[in-house]
Write a protein that holds these residues in place. Structure first.
Motif, PDB file in Angstrom:
ATOM      1  N   ARG A  66       0.840  -1.207   0.000  1.00  0.00           N
ATOM      2  CA  ARG A  66       0.000   0.000   0.000  1.00  0.00           C
ATOM      3  C   ARG A  66       0.871   1.251   0.000  1.00  0.00           C
ATOM      4  NH1 ARG A  66      -4.427  -1.306   4.631  1.00  0.00           N
ATOM      5  NH2 ARG A  66      -2.532  -1.297   5.863  1.00  0.00           N
ATOM      6  N   GLU A  67       1.955   1.208   0.749  1.00  0.00           N
ATOM      7  CA  GLU A  67       2.862   2.361   0.802  1.00  0.00           C
ATOM      8  C   GLU A  67       3.486   2.630  -0.570  1.00  0.00           C
ATOM      9  OE1 GLU A  67       3.022  -0.263   2.875  1.00  0.00           O
ATOM     10  OE2 GLU A  67       2.683   0.538   4.885  1.00  0.00           O
ATOM     11  N   ASP A  68       3.824   1.557  -1.299  1.00  0.00           N
ATOM     12  CA  ASP A  68       4.371   1.719  -2.649  1.00  0.00           C
ATOM     13  C   ASP A  68       3.370   2.435  -3.551  1.00  0.00           C
ATOM     14  OD1 ASP A  68       6.835   0.376  -2.145  1.00  0.00           O
ATOM     15  OD2 ASP A  68       5.914  -1.569  -2.585  1.00  0.00           O
ATOM     16  N   PHE A  69       2.084   2.069  -3.414  1.00  0.00           N
ATOM     17  CA  PHE A  69       1.062   2.725  -4.232  1.00  0.00           C
ATOM     18  C   PHE A  69       0.948   4.203  -3.888  1.00  0.00           C
ATOM     19  CE2 PHE A  69      -0.376  -1.461  -5.454  1.00  0.00           C
ATOM     20  CZ  PHE A  69      -0.701  -1.230  -6.788  1.00  0.00           C
ATOM     21  N   VAL A  70       1.030   4.529  -2.615  1.00  0.00           N
ATOM     22  CA  VAL A  70       0.960   5.942  -2.225  1.00  0.00           C
ATOM     23  C   VAL A  70       2.157   6.697  -2.781  1.00  0.00           C
ATOM     24  CG1 VAL A  70       0.969   7.551  -0.275  1.00  0.00           C
ATOM     25  CG2 VAL A  70      -0.487   5.512  -0.198  1.00  0.00           C
ATOM     26  N   LEU A  71       3.338   6.113  -2.706  1.00  0.00           N
ATOM     27  CA  LEU A  71       4.525   6.765  -3.272  1.00  0.00           C
ATOM     28  C   LEU A  71       4.404   6.914  -4.785  1.00  0.00           C
ATOM     29  CD1 LEU A  71       7.370   5.130  -1.158  1.00  0.00           C
ATOM     30  CD2 LEU A  71       6.542   7.494  -1.039  1.00  0.00           C
ATOM     31  N   GLY A  72       3.854   5.912  -5.448  1.00  0.00           N
ATOM     32  CA  GLY A  72       3.609   6.018  -6.885  1.00  0.00           C
ATOM     33  C   GLY A  72       2.648   7.152  -7.200  1.00  0.00           C
ATOM     34  N   PHE A  73       1.623   7.298  -6.356  1.00  0.00           N
ATOM     35  CA  PHE A  73       0.659   8.387  -6.516  1.00  0.00           C
ATOM     36  C   PHE A  73       1.342   9.740  -6.365  1.00  0.00           C
ATOM     37  CE2 PHE A  73      -2.610  11.099  -4.313  1.00  0.00           C
ATOM     38  CZ  PHE A  73      -3.299  11.455  -5.457  1.00  0.00           C
ATOM     39  N   VAL A  74       2.232   9.859  -5.397  1.00  0.00           N
ATOM     40  CA  VAL A  74       2.965  11.111  -5.203  1.00  0.00           C
ATOM     41  C   VAL A  74       3.751  11.450  -6.470  1.00  0.00           C
ATOM     42  CG1 VAL A  74       4.851  12.203  -3.903  1.00  0.00           C
ATOM     43  CG2 VAL A  74       3.057  10.957  -2.686  1.00  0.00           C
ATOM     44  N   GLY A  75       4.360  10.447  -7.086  1.00  0.00           N
ATOM     45  CA  GLY A  75       5.068  10.670  -8.354  1.00  0.00           C
ATOM     46  C   GLY A  75       4.119  11.132  -9.442  1.00  0.00           C
ATOM     47  N   ASP A  76       2.926  10.512  -9.508  1.00  0.00           N
ATOM     48  CA  ASP A  76       1.926  10.930 -10.500  1.00  0.00           C
ATOM     49  C   ASP A  76       1.490  12.373 -10.270  1.00  0.00           C
ATOM     50  OD1 ASP A  76       1.931   8.447 -11.742  1.00  0.00           O
ATOM     51  OD2 ASP A  76       0.176   7.713 -10.656  1.00  0.00           O
ATOM     52  N   VAL A  77       1.314  12.757  -9.012  1.00  0.00           N
ATOM     53  CA  VAL A  77       0.920  14.136  -8.704  1.00  0.00           C
ATOM     54  C   VAL A  77       2.025  15.100  -9.111  1.00  0.00           C
ATOM     55  CG1 VAL A  77       0.377  15.764  -6.828  1.00  0.00           C
ATOM     56  CG2 VAL A  77      -0.719  13.512  -6.888  1.00  0.00           C
ATOM     57  N   GLY A  78       3.277  14.706  -8.897  1.00  0.00           N
ATOM     58  CA  GLY A  78       4.391  15.540  -9.350  1.00  0.00           C
ATOM     59  C   GLY A  78       4.378  15.723 -10.864  1.00  0.00           C
ATOM     60  N   ASP A  79       4.117  14.631 -11.586  1.00  0.00           N
ATOM     61  CA  ASP A  79       4.013  14.723 -13.050  1.00  0.00           C
ATOM     62  C   ASP A  79       2.845  15.622 -13.447  1.00  0.00           C
ATOM     63  OD1 ASP A  79       6.163  12.996 -13.287  1.00  0.00           O
ATOM     64  OD2 ASP A  79       4.909  11.219 -13.648  1.00  0.00           O
ATOM     65  N   LEU A  80       1.729  15.495 -12.737  1.00  0.00           N
ATOM     66  CA  LEU A  80       0.559  16.336 -13.002  1.00  0.00           C
ATOM     67  C   LEU A  80       0.895  17.810 -12.782  1.00  0.00           C
ATOM     68  CD1 LEU A  80      -2.496  16.597 -13.616  1.00  0.00           C
ATOM     69  CD2 LEU A  80      -2.887  16.252 -11.162  1.00  0.00           C
ATOM     70  N   ALA A  81       1.631  18.102 -11.720  1.00  0.00           N
ATOM     71  CA  ALA A  81       2.017  19.488 -11.440  1.00  0.00           C
ATOM     72  C   ALA A  81       2.877  20.047 -12.577  1.00  0.00           C
ATOM     73  CB  ALA A  81       2.771  19.573 -10.116  1.00  0.00           C
ATOM     74  N   LYS A  82       3.818  19.260 -13.065  1.00  0.00           N
ATOM     75  CA  LYS A  82       4.672  19.716 -14.165  1.00  0.00           C
ATOM     76  C   LYS A  82       3.852  19.979 -15.429  1.00  0.00           C
ATOM     77  CE  LYS A  82       8.641  17.191 -12.450  1.00  0.00           C
ATOM     78  NZ  LYS A  82       9.434  15.962 -12.596  1.00  0.00           N
ATOM     79  N   LEU A  83       2.897  19.095 -15.696  1.00  0.00           N
ATOM     80  CA  LEU A  83       2.079  19.254 -16.899  1.00  0.00           C
ATOM     81  C   LEU A  83       1.147  20.457 -16.802  1.00  0.00           C
ATOM     82  CD1 LEU A  83       1.327  15.514 -17.598  1.00  0.00           C
ATOM     83  CD2 LEU A  83       2.631  17.065 -19.065  1.00  0.00           C
ATOM     84  N   THR A  84       0.607  20.732 -15.610  1.00  0.00           N
ATOM     85  CA  THR A  84      -0.251  21.919 -15.475  1.00  0.00           C
ATOM     86  C   THR A  84       0.590  23.184 -15.575  1.00  0.00           C
ATOM     87  OG1 THR A  84      -0.182  21.786 -13.048  1.00  0.00           O
ATOM     88  CG2 THR A  84      -2.067  20.767 -14.150  1.00  0.00           C
ATOM     89  N   GLN A  85       1.808  23.156 -15.052  1.00  0.00           N
ATOM     90  CA  GLN A  85       2.684  24.312 -15.216  1.00  0.00           C
ATOM     91  C   GLN A  85       3.003  24.527 -16.691  1.00  0.00           C
ATOM     92  OE1 GLN A  85       5.916  23.237 -12.526  1.00  0.00           O
ATOM     93  NE2 GLN A  85       5.363  24.984 -11.240  1.00  0.00           N
TER      94      GLN A  85
END
Length: 110
Positions: free
Chosen positions: A31-50
């Motif tokens: 479960r922790e791996d999935f949360v960390l993967g999600f954090v990476g996805d959110v980082g990618d999302l932030a870069k794309l919105t910028q």
């Protein structure tokens, strides 16, 4: 597609990832791996919105719709892994937000 269908599909993909990870790495994601993967996805999302707002150059191969879908996939899988009824939690949270915001607006506009 409703949330139950989205969750079912997300969990089928989760099962495929489990099979792949067990085969390639000898273990599945926690479960922790999935949360960390999600954090990476959110980082990618932030870069794309910028990039969409002209703040930074677009990353190679980045697609905002794809990244939003990745984030939705992660959230639905994480909710399932923790036994959270996401539809009920979303309803309760948005009910609370609507009441709270409406109350504040009444205080400001009166």
């Amino acid at each position: 597609m409703d949330l139950n269908e989205i969750t079912g599909r997300a969990m089928r993909v989760h099962g495929l990832y489990d099979r792949l990870n067990r085969t390639e790495r000898g273990r599945t994601w926690s479960r922790e791996d999935f949360v960390l993967g999600f954090v990476g996805d959110v980082g990618d999302l932030a870069k794309l919105t910028q990039a969409a707002e002209g703040v930074r150059p677009a990353p190679d191969g980045g697609d905002l719709a794809h990244e939003l879908a990745d984030c939705l996939w992660s959230v639905t899988v994480i909710a399932e892994l923790y036994g959270i009824d996401l539809a009920a939690a979303f309803t309760a949270t948005t009910d609370h937000l609507e009441q709270s915001i409406s109350s504040r607006l009444r205080g400001v506009t009166e």
